[in-house]
Design a protein around this motif. Sequence first.
Motif, PDB file in Angstrom:
ATOM      1  N   TRP A 662     -91.464  17.186 -37.598  1.00  0.00           N
ATOM      2  CA  TRP A 662     -91.090  18.593 -37.505  1.00  0.00           C
ATOM      3  C   TRP A 662     -89.609  18.702 -37.839  1.00  0.00           C
ATOM      4  O   TRP A 662     -88.927  17.675 -37.953  1.00  0.00           O
ATOM      5  CB  TRP A 662     -91.391  19.128 -36.093  1.00  0.00           C
ATOM      6  CG  TRP A 662     -92.861  19.291 -35.845  1.00  0.00           C
ATOM      7  CD1 TRP A 662     -93.880  18.616 -36.463  1.00  0.00           C
ATOM      8  CD2 TRP A 662     -93.473  20.179 -34.898  1.00  0.00           C
ATOM      9  NE1 TRP A 662     -95.091  19.039 -35.956  1.00  0.00           N
ATOM     10  CE2 TRP A 662     -94.872  19.992 -34.996  1.00  0.00           C
ATOM     11  CE3 TRP A 662     -92.989  21.119 -33.994  1.00  0.00           C
ATOM     12  CZ2 TRP A 662     -95.773  20.707 -34.213  1.00  0.00           C
ATOM     13  CZ3 TRP A 662     -93.875  21.832 -33.210  1.00  0.00           C
ATOM     14  CH2 TRP A 662     -95.265  21.633 -33.323  1.00  0.00           C
ATOM     15  N   VAL A 663     -89.108  19.951 -37.993  1.00  0.00           N
ATOM     16  CA  VAL A 663     -87.735  20.086 -38.469  1.00  0.00           C
ATOM     17  C   VAL A 663     -86.929  21.036 -37.571  1.00  0.00           C
ATOM     18  O   VAL A 663     -87.499  21.938 -36.952  1.00  0.00           O
ATOM     19  CB  VAL A 663     -87.703  20.610 -39.927  1.00  0.00           C
ATOM     20  CG1 VAL A 663     -88.343  19.603 -40.864  1.00  0.00           C
ATOM     21  CG2 VAL A 663     -88.390  21.961 -40.047  1.00  0.00           C
ATOM     22  N   PRO A 664     -85.599  20.825 -37.515  1.00  0.00           N
ATOM     23  CA  PRO A 664     -84.754  21.710 -36.712  1.00  0.00           C
ATOM     24  C   PRO A 664     -84.566  23.054 -37.408  1.00  0.00           C
ATOM     25  O   PRO A 664     -83.652  23.202 -38.216  1.00  0.00           O
ATOM     26  CB  PRO A 664     -83.435  20.946 -36.595  1.00  0.00           C
ATOM     27  CG  PRO A 664     -83.421  20.019 -37.768  1.00  0.00           C
ATOM     28  CD  PRO A 664     -84.840  19.729 -38.122  1.00  0.00           C
ATOM     29  N   ALA A 665     -85.435  23.978 -37.141  1.00  0.00           N
ATOM     30  CA  ALA A 665     -85.365  25.313 -37.745  1.00  0.00           C
ATOM     31  C   ALA A 665     -86.281  26.225 -36.952  1.00  0.00           C
ATOM     32  O   ALA A 665     -87.087  25.769 -36.147  1.00  0.00           O
ATOM     33  CB  ALA A 665     -85.813  25.270 -39.203  1.00  0.00           C
ATOM     34  N   LYS A 666     -86.145  27.531 -37.203  1.00  0.00           N
ATOM     35  CA  LYS A 666     -87.047  28.464 -36.539  1.00  0.00           C
ATOM     36  C   LYS A 666     -88.367  28.511 -37.303  1.00  0.00           C
ATOM     37  O   LYS A 666     -89.437  28.511 -36.714  1.00  0.00           O
ATOM     38  CB  LYS A 666     -86.398  29.850 -36.504  1.00  0.00           C
ATOM     39  CG  LYS A 666     -86.925  30.728 -35.405  1.00  0.00           C
ATOM     40  CD  LYS A 666     -85.893  31.801 -35.061  1.00  0.00           C
ATOM     41  CE  LYS A 666     -86.546  33.174 -35.191  1.00  0.00           C
ATOM     42  NZ  LYS A 666     -85.578  34.247 -35.438  1.00  0.00           N
ATOM     43  N   GLU A 667     -88.256  28.535 -38.626  1.00  0.00           N
ATOM     44  CA  GLU A 667     -89.442  28.502 -39.473  1.00  0.00           C
ATOM     45  C   GLU A 667     -89.074  27.740 -40.733  1.00  0.00           C
ATOM     46  O   GLU A 667     -87.931  27.793 -41.161  1.00  0.00           O
ATOM     47  CB  GLU A 667     -89.812  29.916 -39.943  1.00  0.00           C
ATOM     48  CG  GLU A 667     -90.627  30.730 -38.985  1.00  0.00           C
ATOM     49  CD  GLU A 667     -90.679  32.171 -39.484  1.00  0.00           C
ATOM     50  OE1 GLU A 667     -90.840  32.369 -40.710  1.00  0.00           O
ATOM     51  OE2 GLU A 667     -90.521  33.075 -38.647  1.00  0.00           O
ATOM     52  N   ALA A 668     -90.057  27.083 -41.308  1.00  0.00           N
ATOM     53  CA  ALA A 668     -89.766  26.385 -42.564  1.00  0.00           C
ATOM     54  C   ALA A 668     -91.011  26.272 -43.426  1.00  0.00           C
ATOM     55  O   ALA A 668     -92.081  25.924 -42.949  1.00  0.00           O
ATOM     56  CB  ALA A 668     -89.203  24.993 -42.278  1.00  0.00           C
ATOM     57  N   GLU A 669     -90.841  26.643 -44.693  1.00  0.00           N
ATOM     58  CA  GLU A 669     -91.874  26.373 -45.683  1.00  0.00           C
ATOM     59  C   GLU A 669     -91.265  25.355 -46.627  1.00  0.00           C
ATOM     60  O   GLU A 669     -90.168  25.571 -47.150  1.00  0.00           O
ATOM     61  CB  GLU A 669     -92.140  27.612 -46.543  1.00  0.00           C
ATOM     62  CG  GLU A 669     -92.977  28.691 -45.947  1.00  0.00           C
ATOM     63  CD  GLU A 669     -92.918  29.915 -46.872  1.00  0.00           C
ATOM     64  OE1 GLU A 669     -93.368  29.817 -48.029  1.00  0.00           O
ATOM     65  OE2 GLU A 669     -92.367  30.934 -46.439  1.00  0.00           O
ATOM     66  N   ILE A 670     -91.952  24.265 -46.832  1.00  0.00           N
ATOM     67  CA  ILE A 670     -91.398  23.233 -47.711  1.00  0.00           C
ATOM     68  C   ILE A 670     -92.377  22.965 -48.851  1.00  0.00           C
ATOM     69  O   ILE A 670     -93.471  22.453 -48.643  1.00  0.00           O
ATOM     70  CB  ILE A 670     -91.141  21.914 -46.936  1.00  0.00           C
ATOM     71  CG1 ILE A 670     -90.243  22.137 -45.721  1.00  0.00           C
ATOM     72  CG2 ILE A 670     -90.559  20.856 -47.876  1.00  0.00           C
ATOM     73  CD1 ILE A 670     -88.799  22.402 -46.001  1.00  0.00           C
ATOM     74  N   GLY A 671     -91.976  23.331 -50.058  1.00  0.00           N
ATOM     75  CA  GLY A 671     -92.722  22.939 -51.254  1.00  0.00           C
ATOM     76  C   GLY A 671     -92.279  21.527 -51.598  1.00  0.00           C
ATOM     77  O   GLY A 671     -91.114  21.290 -51.905  1.00  0.00           O
ATOM     78  N   LEU A 672     -93.202  20.580 -51.518  1.00  0.00           N
ATOM     79  CA  LEU A 672     -92.827  19.172 -51.578  1.00  0.00           C
ATOM     80  C   LEU A 672     -92.009  18.819 -52.822  1.00  0.00           C
ATOM     81  O   LEU A 672     -92.281  19.315 -53.913  1.00  0.00           O
ATOM     82  CB  LEU A 672     -94.081  18.293 -51.544  1.00  0.00           C
ATOM     83  CG  LEU A 672     -94.981  18.441 -50.320  1.00  0.00           C
ATOM     84  CD1 LEU A 672     -96.035  17.346 -50.313  1.00  0.00           C
ATOM     85  CD2 LEU A 672     -94.183  18.418 -49.031  1.00  0.00           C
ATOM     86  N   ALA A 673     -91.044  17.937 -52.631  1.00  0.00           N
ATOM     87  CA  ALA A 673     -90.200  17.476 -53.735  1.00  0.00           C
ATOM     88  C   ALA A 673     -90.659  16.089 -54.169  1.00  0.00           C
ATOM     89  O   ALA A 673     -91.041  15.275 -53.339  1.00  0.00           O
ATOM     90  CB  ALA A 673     -88.740  17.416 -53.282  1.00  0.00           C
ATOM     91  N   ASP A 674     -90.641  15.841 -55.484  1.00  0.00           N
ATOM     92  CA  ASP A 674     -90.997  14.495 -55.944  1.00  0.00           C
ATOM     93  C   ASP A 674     -89.829  13.537 -55.806  1.00  0.00           C
ATOM     94  O   ASP A 674     -89.999  12.335 -55.674  1.00  0.00           O
ATOM     95  CB  ASP A 674     -91.532  14.529 -57.388  1.00  0.00           C
ATOM     96  CG  ASP A 674     -90.491  15.007 -58.389  1.00  0.00           C
ATOM     97  OD1 ASP A 674     -89.424  15.518 -57.968  1.00  0.00           O
ATOM     98  OD2 ASP A 674     -90.741  14.876 -59.604  1.00  0.00           O
TER      99      ASP A 674
END
Length: 864
Positions: A662-674
């Motif tokens: 999980w990540v330190p944020a309120k909300e996060a959308e992560i489009g995966l990076a290669d």
Amino acid sequence: MSETLTPMMQQYQSIRRSLPADTLLLFRLGDFYEMFFEDAKEASAILNVALTKRNLTPMCGIPHHAADNYIRRLIKAGRRVAICDQIGEPQKGQIVQREITHIVSPGTVADLHMLDAKRNNFLAAIYAGGKSGYGFAFVDLTTGDFRLTELADEKELADELARVQPAEVLVSEEQAAQFRDVRGLVARDGYTFLLDQAYFTLRDHFKVQSLDGFGCEELPGAIGAAGAILHYLKTELRRSLSHITRLVCYRNSQFMVLDAATQANLELVEARGGGRDTSLLGALDRTVTPMGARKLRDWILHPLCEIAPLQQRQQMIADLLAEPFLLGNLRETLKSIRDMERTVGRLTQTGGNARDLQVLRMSLEQIPQLRDDLEALGKARNPLEEVGRAGAPRQARGLEPVETAHLSGLGEQIRGDLHPLPHVVELLTKAIVDEPPALTREGGMFRDGYFAPLDELRNAGREGKDWIAQLQQRAIEETGIKSLKVRYTSVFGYFIEVTKSNLHLVPQSWHRKQTVATGERFITPELKEVEGKILGADERAKALEQELFLQIRDEVLRELHALQSTAAAVATLDVLGAFGETARLFGYCRPSLSEDLRINIVDGRHPVLDQSLVEEKFVPNDVLLDGEKNRLLILTGPNMAGKSTYIRQVALLTLMAQIGSWVPAKEAEIGLADRIFTRVGASDDLSRGQSTFMVEMNETANITNNATVRSLVILDEIGRGTSTFDGLSIAWSVAEYLHDEVKARTLFATHYHELTELELTRTGVRNYNIAVREWNDQIIFLRKIIKGGADKSYGIQVARLAGLPAGIIARAKEILSNLEQHELTADGKPALAEAPPPPKHGMPRNKKKAEQARAEMKPQMTLF
Ligand code: ADP
Ligand code: MG
């Protein structure tokens, strides 16, 4: 000299000849290990001990009781060391037999004092050849972790070496020259790397018909490297390798590519400067077992590019967080589990001792509890929740009774891999005493009642000792010598000691054995007879114990696979528990993962600073990248505002999401990076003092040539290492190229505020800066990222705050405004963006420019 060789030196020479020249030979002579000739010269320099000469032969020696310490220093200096010991008793008129008992090398250390419990120690091999560029394999002999792959080119190889950081790297003699700058290089005969030979070695070791099952059939280079490793370990280092039961074939495209510079710039597993640990690993490591700590490090260096396995990890963390009490319990149970992995490795490899068996028992005893905890987790989990999430109609919720408790897929897998092995626990509990000795040859390992013949021998010994204790009482009564004592030394055995003043009371039948300062020592035939029985029984008991130890060890190792999979499952559970704990402590959120290009973070925080800031509270910030309108973010603002922190934060959160955390944020959308690329300007990278403009350009070339639309690029200053005009021009054109050609999601922190004008000419560029406020002659950093470029006159304001005379400030403002007037063209466009009109024929400007640039930027890197 050859005719005058003593038999001992002949023996030395023949053993020396059996070893490669780069291996130091430690030759046991009495209480010392001696080294001769070149070995002596080298070792004396490394160890700082005296180099002496006997008959013109240079030699140096180390006392055998302190040998471990010296050997460690030789290994740390990167040397291989062969230990030659005396075997058996010396015979009259013959020299004692000597044999090499073990060979230690940097990549194969078993000594706990030399190993860091929290990281693997790898031996690697590289083989140039095969289909793609380089075959690469590596093994951690302490854990049995064995992997292989092929790497396309020198760059990939260099990056992989930076990721694995092997302590020792095996190459073939013929290819040694091209790898000479690789740390820990050892060159050996090339035939073991040849496909046929290597293939045979691997098949023979794993007892398989073909390597299909490992998925490496098509990788001749990798097979060459892996086969050579096994051959080296078996034949030269004479290791037992039965605990190497798996061979994992991976492709580096499975993982996010992290080049060496990025690993270092983002401080993934190691902090840059000395001092405080500011690494991501340091911030996330709440593991409680050594296996877990090693796996966490491995995960951080191998982020995944696939959604499904990441969601499995995330789900497991979610389940744990939903039951904080269970999370606590689970971590408490894990704490009692010791380093099973390395213990198993030691037991198979170097023999191990009864304490190792004890460690296994104590660890296995925790497994049922762990399984119970997981089961409870499954029960606590509402299976409908996921159904709802998957889009089932809302009214379905709560309608169906919860029949079976079920864990997430990963949870179930972990539970299945945890083997409590009750028969092993029972055996070890019955057999091994609570506090076993470190040595296996001195006895004292087994409980009374475990094995009747051992009990008999021990009883014989005990009875004898009782008899001797009584003898003292009887002798005192018979002679009237109250101070008389029966004592024992290993040299003289049992004797009766009488002080000087009482010697006249000693009976005739006692034999005088020795005179000491305080009196005399006597023996009697009876005493000697019982002594013989005691010592005989003791010796036989010790021998029997050693035999029993080997038996019981083999019995335990029959469960090798189960032990190894249990250890691996414990490691995974430990990492997930640590992720859960960190998420709980610092209020992380579960990022939603996708395959599109969107990275949208609300109230994100830098994972390391978030935990370590004491005076200030970390100010959260948002980010939006989408590969379209928000493709290239240009971040300007004064020094110390927080630019570097912000762009690294985005990279770190993306990486964390791709290791399943999980990540330190309120909300996060992560489009995966290669891939994540980073470029850190020379002046922002103080620890690498020798950084030059050339290095900077090399790194930039690496990015422009290798980044894809799926990559995340972090640029922290470009072009500082040269004149302003040069630097600005390069920064500008790199930014344009990344935007137009590569189209990678990019964050660009720069002090060239001119770059903000790119927003006017490029659709995907967005300007941001970091808010600051002046107050009573002070600058207050608000740490908030806001839209728009930085205030251009900021530098002049700082100068005023610093106390420069008002006249200078006023004049600087005039000059600045003159300069600014030339920045826009007549029609209000930025003058710097101007380009000559495109040629009438031929390719469009950008494409042509791109090809030119590619041609010019061909990497000319020296990689090692
Ligand atoms: P810049 O790159 O703009 O010169 P840095 O990123 O190096 O600035 O940040 C300077 C210092 O400011 C950091 O060491 C950190 O202590 C503090 N800082 C940065 N960002 C934040 C933030 N969001 N909240 C609190 N402090 C911050
Ligand atoms: Mg900075």
